[in-house]
Design a protein around this motif. Structure first.
Motif, short mmCIF file in Angstrom:
data_model
loop_
_atom_site.label_atom_id
_atom_site.label_comp_id
_atom_site.label_asym_id
_atom_site.label_seq_id
_atom_site.Cartn_x
_atom_site.Cartn_y
_atom_site.Cartn_z
N TRP A 1 0.84 -1.20 0.00
CA TRP A 1 0.00 0.00 0.00
C TRP A 1 0.88 1.25 0.00
O TRP A 1 0.65 2.22 -0.74
CB TRP A 1 -0.92 -0.03 1.22
CG TRP A 1 -1.74 1.20 1.40
CD1 TRP A 1 -1.55 2.19 2.31
CD2 TRP A 1 -2.88 1.59 0.63
NE1 TRP A 1 -2.49 3.16 2.16
CE2 TRP A 1 -3.32 2.82 1.14
CE3 TRP A 1 -3.57 1.00 -0.45
CZ2 TRP A 1 -4.43 3.50 0.62
CZ3 TRP A 1 -4.67 1.68 -0.97
CH2 TRP A 1 -5.09 2.90 -0.44
N ALA A 2 1.92 1.23 0.85
CA ALA A 2 2.82 2.38 0.94
C ALA A 2 3.60 2.58 -0.36
O ALA A 2 3.92 3.71 -0.73
CB ALA A 2 3.78 2.20 2.11
N THR A 3 3.88 1.46 -1.07
CA THR A 3 4.57 1.59 -2.36
C THR A 3 3.73 2.44 -3.31
O THR A 3 4.26 3.25 -4.07
CB THR A 3 4.82 0.20 -2.98
OG1 THR A 3 5.47 -0.60 -2.01
CG2 THR A 3 5.69 0.30 -4.21
N GLY A 4 2.41 2.25 -3.24
CA GLY A 4 1.52 3.08 -4.05
C GLY A 4 1.72 4.55 -3.73
O GLY A 4 1.83 5.38 -4.63
N ASN A 5 1.79 4.87 -2.43
CA ASN A 5 2.03 6.25 -2.03
C ASN A 5 3.36 6.77 -2.54
O ASN A 5 3.47 7.92 -2.97
CB ASN A 5 1.99 6.37 -0.50
CG ASN A 5 0.57 6.42 0.02
OD1 ASN A 5 -0.36 6.62 -0.76
ND2 ASN A 5 0.41 6.24 1.31
N THR A 6 4.39 5.91 -2.45
CA THR A 6 5.71 6.30 -2.95
C THR A 6 5.63 6.65 -4.43
O THR A 6 6.14 7.68 -4.88
CB THR A 6 6.72 5.16 -2.72
OG1 THR A 6 6.98 5.06 -1.33
CG2 THR A 6 8.01 5.41 -3.45
N LEU A 7 4.96 5.78 -5.20
CA LEU A 7 4.86 6.02 -6.64
C LEU A 7 4.08 7.29 -6.92
O LEU A 7 4.41 8.06 -7.82
CB LEU A 7 4.20 4.82 -7.33
CG LEU A 7 5.04 3.55 -7.32
CD1 LEU A 7 4.28 2.39 -7.94
CD2 LEU A 7 6.36 3.76 -8.06
N LEU A 8 3.03 7.53 -6.11
CA LEU A 8 2.23 8.73 -6.28
C LEU A 8 3.08 9.98 -6.02
O LEU A 8 3.05 10.95 -6.80
CB LEU A 8 1.06 8.68 -5.29
CG LEU A 8 -0.09 9.63 -5.55
CD1 LEU A 8 -0.77 9.26 -6.85
CD2 LEU A 8 -1.09 9.56 -4.40
#
Lengths: 222, 221
Positions: A18-25
């Motif tokens: 989930w946090a990887t999504g935030n990183t990519l965002l």
């Protein structure tokens, strides 16, 4: 390995993904700002105004030679001092965007400089406005040679997003820190963060290299 | 509090922070240059196993973030019985990270030396070690110095991250001063300017001078 626990890995993996999504965002948002602002900086540096040109040059040098993490602090904390409150996300993306805009402006500058002088003269001869000259003549020729540099900085931005954890943006590093302080286990979260970074940045870097080679071939540079 | 009063009150802390930053920079640079030479030359080895070792090091440290590496070295390495204090962990992480980028510069620099130089060294019967240290490396060094100037600025910027593990460097001091005074523009602004002065008016001219001296040493000027 020293008490590596797979059950703990499976427990925390969903949170990290989930946090990887935030990183990519965050990386994507910062990159979008950098792409636009960098182009503006590059074009503005070609102005005939000597003073503004020198000020911009120095500004780009300043941004490039000071640490990003300090710039993040600066942008996040200075706003409230003057009554402007930026959320960690906004401040973080602006800081990353600004930092990389300085780098990208150099990439664009190289691309614009590589357009032959005759193109500018021809555009003047057929009475194009400055805006038309840039949009229709110069940029379409300047951007393809800049693509490789732009791709490299995309990977660079991605790898710099962990710095946003210092102001509390909930990206990968921040999540790993949170898991670490909740469970007192640091081995799995930090190792997984490293693995996730490798799993994303290595293929992306390889793609950028492929792109670079194909652009070179298309433009007949090799 | 005016800016002048601010500086008068807090300059000792900015100064001590700057000294720690310079210490971190120098130690990390030494480690970085050593690792870059080692990994860069290993990457040119005819043995696949040696090349593979260098590739693993380079890709791991270039493929992940410096902050991740720093936390890993500081928080995870002790679990394997290697405990580094924060100051050591700081410059070791920065040196390891930037060394991986430097290795590519070394490799590129060595490859940029014309093959005629290699052949000439072989033809006068130089041993491989002598060939490298007397003929190839000096020329490679001159070719790659400009890129090293940029890399060392990246290294200086990288040292700012050691503040996250509480090494009392310039960034850390600026953050502490900000917490106690809430004068964010002054505390972070001063630190930014000090980094800028270090990079642009100390490091850059130093590298330019070094480029000139090296070029003269091998008779290119």
């Amino acid at each position: 390995m020293t008490n590596w626990r797979w059950d703990f890995v499976w427990e925390i993996l969903p949170r990290l993904i989930w946090a990887t999504g935030n990183t990519l965002l965050a990386a994507g948002g910062g990159y979008a700002i950098a792409l636009v602002l960098g182009l503006a900086l590059a074009v503005a540096q070609r102005s005939r105004h000597k003073l503004s040109k020198n000020i911009l040059r120095e500004l780009v040098e300043f941004i490039r030679s000071t640490p990003l993490v300090l710039q993040i602090f600066f942008i996040f904390y200075v706003g409230p001092q003057f009554g402007v409150w930026l959320s960690p996300w906004t401040a973080g993306m602006v800081a990353i965007g600004l930092h990389y805009a300085a780098y990208l402006s150099e990439v664009y500058r190289g691309g614009i400089d590589s357009v032959p002088k005759g193109q500018w003269e021809a555009a003047t001869a057929i009475n194009l406005t400055t805006t038309q000259t840039y949009w229709r003549i110069i940029l379409p020729q300047a951007l393809p040679p800049s693509l490789a540099g732009m791709g490299n900085y995309l990977v660079g931005i991605f790898k710099d997003t962990p710095m946003l954890s210092v102001i509390g943006v909930g990206e990968l590093m921040h999540t790993a820190n949170a898991i670490g302080s909740e469970s007192y286990r640091f081995l799995e979260p930090y190792t997984l963060v490293g693995v996730i970074f490798l799993a994303i940045s290595l293929p992306t870097a390889a793609l950028v290299r492929l792109l670079e080679a194909s652009v070179r071939r298309t433009l007949g540079m090799s | 509090m005016t800016f002048v009063e601010f500086i008068i009150t807090y300059y000792p802390r900015f100064l001590s922070g700057t000294i720690v930053t310079i210490e971190q920079f120098v130690l990390a640079s030494v480690l970085c240059i050593f690792l870059a030479l080692l990994a860069g030359l290993m990457k040119l080895s005819p043995r696949t196993s040696v090349r593979a070792c260098a590739t693993v090091y380079i890709e791991i440290f270039r493929g992940t973030s410096l902050l991740v590496q720093l936390y890993w070295i500081f928080f995870v390495l002790p679990l394997f019985g290697i405990t580094l204090d924060k100051f050591t962990a700081g410059f070791v992480a920065v040196g390891l990270n930037v060394g991986a980028y430097g290795a590519e510069l070394v490799r590129g620099g060595v490859l940029s030396v014309p093959t005629g130089q290699w052949e000439a060294a072989v033809s006068i019967n130089m041993s491989p070690g002598k060939r490298m240290s007397r003929i190839i490396l000096p020329q490679a060094l001159v070719n790659m110095l400009p890129a090293w100037g940029n890399l060392l600025i990246e290294l200086l910027k990288g040292t700012a991250l050691v503040a996250t593990i509480a090494v009392a460097d310039l960034t850390f001091e600026a953050r502490q001063i900000n917490y106690s005074t809430f004068m964010s523009a002054q505390s972070f602004g001063t630190a930014l300017i000090i980094y800028y002065v270090l990079a642009r008016f100390l490091l850059t001219p130093l590298m330019r001078r070094l480029e000139k001296i090296m070029a003269r040493q091998i008779g290119r000027e």
